[in-house]
Design a protein around this motif. Sequence first.
Motif, PDB file in Angstrom:
ATOM      1  N   HIS A 256       0.827  -1.206   0.000  1.00 29.66           N
ATOM      2  CA  HIS A 256       0.000   0.000   0.000  1.00 29.66           C
ATOM      3  C   HIS A 256       0.862   1.257   0.000  1.00 29.66           C
ATOM      4  O   HIS A 256       1.986   1.248   0.516  1.00 29.66           O
ATOM      5  CB  HIS A 256      -0.927  -0.001   1.212  1.00 29.66           C
ATOM      6  CG  HIS A 256      -2.017  -1.016   1.107  1.00 29.66           C
ATOM      7  ND1 HIS A 256      -2.869  -1.328   2.129  1.00 29.66           N
ATOM      8  CD2 HIS A 256      -2.382  -1.806   0.058  1.00 29.66           C
ATOM      9  CE1 HIS A 256      -3.722  -2.257   1.724  1.00 29.66           C
ATOM     10  NE2 HIS A 256      -3.442  -2.572   0.486  1.00 29.66           N
ATOM     11  N   VAL A 257       0.303   2.306  -0.569  1.00 28.82           N
ATOM     12  CA  VAL A 257       1.003   3.594  -0.613  1.00 28.82           C
ATOM     13  C   VAL A 257       0.161   4.604   0.162  1.00 28.82           C
ATOM     14  O   VAL A 257      -0.980   4.866  -0.205  1.00 28.82           O
ATOM     15  CB  VAL A 257       1.207   4.051  -2.066  1.00 28.82           C
ATOM     16  CG1 VAL A 257       1.806   5.447  -2.098  1.00 28.82           C
ATOM     17  CG2 VAL A 257       2.104   3.067  -2.801  1.00 28.82           C
ATOM     18  N   GLY A 258       0.741   5.098   1.258  1.00 27.50           N
ATOM     19  CA  GLY A 258       0.026   6.084   2.064  1.00 27.50           C
ATOM     20  C   GLY A 258       0.548   7.479   1.805  1.00 27.50           C
ATOM     21  O   GLY A 258      -0.115   8.316   1.194  1.00 27.50           O
ATOM     22  N   CYS A 259       1.775   7.723   2.233  1.00 30.80           N
ATOM     23  CA  CYS A 259       2.311   9.092   2.210  1.00 30.80           C
ATOM     24  C   CYS A 259       3.230   9.371   1.027  1.00 30.80           C
ATOM     25  O   CYS A 259       3.395  10.517   0.638  1.00 30.80           O
ATOM     26  CB  CYS A 259       3.069   9.335   3.509  1.00 30.80           C
ATOM     27  SG  CYS A 259       4.532   8.282   3.662  1.00 30.80           S
ATOM     28  N   GLU A 260       3.852   8.334   0.497  1.00 31.60           N
ATOM     29  CA  GLU A 260       4.878   8.489  -0.557  1.00 31.60           C
ATOM     30  C   GLU A 260       6.032   9.384  -0.120  1.00 31.60           C
ATOM     31  O   GLU A 260       6.713   9.972  -0.950  1.00 31.60           O
ATOM     32  CB  GLU A 260       4.278   9.017  -1.863  1.00 31.60           C
ATOM     33  CG  GLU A 260       3.685   7.923  -2.701  1.00 31.60           C
ATOM     34  CD  GLU A 260       3.408   8.364  -4.122  1.00 31.60           C
ATOM     35  OE1 GLU A 260       4.102   7.870  -5.017  1.00 31.60           O
ATOM     36  OE2 GLU A 260       2.508   9.186  -4.322  1.00 31.60           O
ATOM     37  N   HIS A 261       6.241   9.495   1.181  1.00 30.30           N
ATOM     38  CA  HIS A 261       7.337  10.326   1.690  1.00 30.30           C
ATOM     39  C   HIS A 261       8.197   9.578   2.701  1.00 30.30           C
ATOM     40  O   HIS A 261       8.959  10.198   3.421  1.00 30.30           O
ATOM     41  CB  HIS A 261       6.788  11.585   2.359  1.00 30.30           C
ATOM     42  CG  HIS A 261       6.241  12.579   1.390  1.00 30.30           C
ATOM     43  ND1 HIS A 261       7.018  13.239   0.476  1.00 30.30           N
ATOM     44  CD2 HIS A 261       4.989  12.998   1.183  1.00 30.30           C
ATOM     45  CE1 HIS A 261       6.257  14.033  -0.251  1.00 30.30           C
ATOM     46  NE2 HIS A 261       5.017  13.903   0.153  1.00 30.30           N
ATOM     47  N   GLY A 262       8.003   8.288   2.836  1.00 35.54           N
ATOM     48  CA  GLY A 262       8.817   7.539   3.782  1.00 35.54           C
ATOM     49  C   GLY A 262       8.377   7.680   5.222  1.00 35.54           C
ATOM     50  O   GLY A 262       9.106   7.292   6.137  1.00 35.54           O
ATOM     51  N   VAL A 263       7.171   8.200   5.452  1.00 33.88           N
ATOM     52  CA  VAL A 263       6.742   8.469   6.830  1.00 33.88           C
ATOM     53  C   VAL A 263       5.873   7.358   7.411  1.00 33.88           C
ATOM     54  O   VAL A 263       6.038   6.965   8.562  1.00 33.88           O
ATOM     55  CB  VAL A 263       5.972   9.819   6.891  1.00 33.88           C
ATOM     56  CG1 VAL A 263       5.398  10.054   8.288  1.00 33.88           C
ATOM     57  CG2 VAL A 263       6.876  10.963   6.488  1.00 33.88           C
ATOM     58  N   CYS A 264       4.936   6.819   6.615  1.00 37.15           N
ATOM     59  CA  CYS A 264       3.885   5.983   7.210  1.00 37.15           C
ATOM     60  C   CYS A 264       4.244   4.497   7.293  1.00 37.15           C
ATOM     61  O   CYS A 264       3.684   3.778   8.116  1.00 37.15           O
ATOM     62  CB  CYS A 264       2.581   6.149   6.436  1.00 37.15           C
ATOM     63  SG  CYS A 264       2.578   5.366   4.795  1.00 37.15           S
ATOM     64  N   GLY A 265       5.107   4.020   6.424  1.00 37.82           N
ATOM     65  CA  GLY A 265       5.512   2.612   6.471  1.00 37.82           C
ATOM     66  C   GLY A 265       4.572   1.654   5.764  1.00 37.82           C
ATOM     67  O   GLY A 265       4.848   0.454   5.702  1.00 37.82           O
ATOM     68  N   ALA A 266       3.463   2.152   5.201  1.00 39.43           N
ATOM     69  CA  ALA A 266       2.497   1.246   4.556  1.00 39.43           C
ATOM     70  C   ALA A 266       3.106   0.504   3.377  1.00 39.43           C
ATOM     71  O   ALA A 266       2.680  -0.599   3.033  1.00 39.43           O
ATOM     72  CB  ALA A 266       1.276   2.040   4.087  1.00 39.43           C
ATOM     73  N   CYS A 267       4.107   1.096   2.754  1.00 40.75           N
ATOM     74  CA  CYS A 267       4.694   0.532   1.527  1.00 40.75           C
ATOM     75  C   CYS A 267       5.882  -0.379   1.806  1.00 40.75           C
ATOM     76  O   CYS A 267       6.579  -0.765   0.867  1.00 40.75           O
ATOM     77  CB  CYS A 267       5.151   1.677   0.638  1.00 40.75           C
ATOM     78  SG  CYS A 267       6.543   2.573   1.394  1.00 40.75           S
ATOM     79  N   THR A 268       6.116  -0.725   3.068  1.00 36.70           N
ATOM     80  CA  THR A 268       7.326  -1.483   3.421  1.00 36.70           C
ATOM     81  C   THR A 268       7.347  -2.857   2.746  1.00 36.70           C
ATOM     82  O   THR A 268       6.374  -3.602   2.780  1.00 36.70           O
ATOM     83  CB  THR A 268       7.415  -1.658   4.952  1.00 36.70           C
ATOM     84  OG1 THR A 268       7.352  -0.367   5.560  1.00 36.70           O
ATOM     85  CG2 THR A 268       8.699  -2.358   5.357  1.00 36.70           C
TER      86      THR A 268
ATOM     87  N   VAL B 203      12.414  -2.154   3.868  1.00 35.81           N
ATOM     88  CA  VAL B 203      12.661  -0.837   3.262  1.00 35.81           C
ATOM     89  C   VAL B 203      11.324  -0.249   2.827  1.00 35.81           C
ATOM     90  O   VAL B 203      10.367  -0.973   2.560  1.00 35.81           O
ATOM     91  CB  VAL B 203      13.597  -0.902   2.025  1.00 35.81           C
ATOM     92  CG1 VAL B 203      14.948  -1.469   2.369  1.00 35.81           C
ATOM     93  CG2 VAL B 203      12.956  -1.694   0.899  1.00 35.81           C
ATOM     94  N   ARG B 204      11.307   1.075   2.753  1.00 40.96           N
ATOM     95  CA  ARG B 204      10.104   1.755   2.276  1.00 40.96           C
ATOM     96  C   ARG B 204      10.192   1.809   0.754  1.00 40.96           C
ATOM     97  O   ARG B 204      11.064   2.494   0.210  1.00 40.96           O
ATOM     98  CB  ARG B 204      10.039   3.162   2.864  1.00 40.96           C
ATOM     99  CG  ARG B 204       9.453   3.154   4.278  1.00 40.96           C
ATOM    100  CD  ARG B 204      10.143   4.087   5.167  1.00 40.96           C
ATOM    101  NE  ARG B 204       9.423   4.517   6.338  1.00 40.96           N
ATOM    102  CZ  ARG B 204       8.907   3.783   7.301  1.00 40.96           C
ATOM    103  NH1 ARG B 204       8.911   2.468   7.199  1.00 40.96           N
ATOM    104  NH2 ARG B 204       8.361   4.325   8.350  1.00 40.96           N
ATOM    105  N   SER B 205       9.275   1.110   0.110  1.00 36.44           N
ATOM    106  CA  SER B 205       9.393   1.005  -1.357  1.00 36.44           C
ATOM    107  C   SER B 205       9.051   2.313  -2.059  1.00 36.44           C
ATOM    108  O   SER B 205       9.337   2.470  -3.239  1.00 36.44           O
ATOM    109  CB  SER B 205       8.529  -0.147  -1.885  1.00 36.44           C
ATOM    110  OG  SER B 205       7.168   0.042  -1.569  1.00 36.44           O
ATOM    111  N   CYS B 206       8.470   3.284  -1.328  1.00 32.76           N
ATOM    112  CA  CYS B 206       8.209   4.594  -1.941  1.00 32.76           C
ATOM    113  C   CYS B 206       9.464   5.452  -1.963  1.00 32.76           C
ATOM    114  O   CYS B 206       9.443   6.547  -2.530  1.00 32.76           O
ATOM    115  CB  CYS B 206       7.078   5.318  -1.215  1.00 32.76           C
ATOM    116  SG  CYS B 206       7.537   5.990   0.407  1.00 32.76           S
ATOM    117  N   LEU B 207      10.527   4.979  -1.339  1.00 29.33           N
ATOM    118  CA  LEU B 207      11.785   5.735  -1.333  1.00 29.33           C
ATOM    119  C   LEU B 207      12.853   5.056  -2.185  1.00 29.33           C
ATOM    120  O   LEU B 207      14.014   5.453  -2.153  1.00 29.33           O
ATOM    121  CB  LEU B 207      12.316   5.901   0.102  1.00 29.33           C
ATOM    122  CG  LEU B 207      11.451   6.686   1.081  1.00 29.33           C
ATOM    123  CD1 LEU B 207      12.158   6.817   2.420  1.00 29.33           C
ATOM    124  CD2 LEU B 207      11.099   8.056   0.527  1.00 29.33           C
TER     125      LEU B 207
HETATM  126  S1  FES Z   1       3.964   5.257   1.395  1.00 28.75           S
HETATM  127 FE1  FES Z   1       4.314   6.025   3.400  1.00 28.75          FE
HETATM  128  S2  FES Z   1       6.349   5.353   3.833  1.00 28.75           S
HETATM  129 FE2  FES Z   1       6.021   4.788   1.776  1.00 28.75          FE
END
Ligand code: FES
Length: 164
Positions: free
Chosen positions: A41-53, A61-65
């Motif tokens: 899942h993609v929540g913040c796309e900023h490495g903050v929420c961890g949903a994309c781990t 790792v955070r896949s949005c980063l």
């Molecule tokens: S989408 Fe929130 S940390 Fe990647």
Amino acid sequence: MTEELHDLRLIVNGATHAVRVPARRLLSDALRHDCGLTGTHVGCEHGVCGACTVLLDGRAVRSCLVFAVSAEGADITTVEGLTRDDGTLGPVQQAFADCHGLQCGFCTPGFLTTITAGLRDNPDPSEEEARDMIAGNLCRCTGYQNIVAAVRRAAELAADEEPA
Ligand code: FES
Ligand code: FES
């Protein structure tokens, strides 16, 4: 000007996915849109929420980063890869079910992958260590108590599975 595309082979949950993506394609988007693995899942796309781990060579790792092009050749595990080979729930997934560790479930894939990696480093966490393990992941629903309980339950289930 047409954007240059790159042919990649992403190894996800043991299967190879051939994808063609621009250099700016995030790994989270490549997994969801190019590989069809929408469990990440993609929540913040900023490495903050961890949903994309996801796990990259076993590390959370955070896949949005991460750019997809930099993940070529790595061993990627998404939440879809946490089930057992026979399709039943893996220990962390089962623990979330046992302890009611989710409500809406949006954050859950990121917690499951984070905890999978965390338990490899610390297979028998105290409550405080369990809280530390999940400290980088945000949940808007559960108040975390049941997730902490699920970390400890997952540790028990995993220990029970260890060959004697
Ligand atoms: S989408 Fe929130 S940390 Fe990647
Ligand atoms: S269960 Fe809804 S955000 Fe965590």
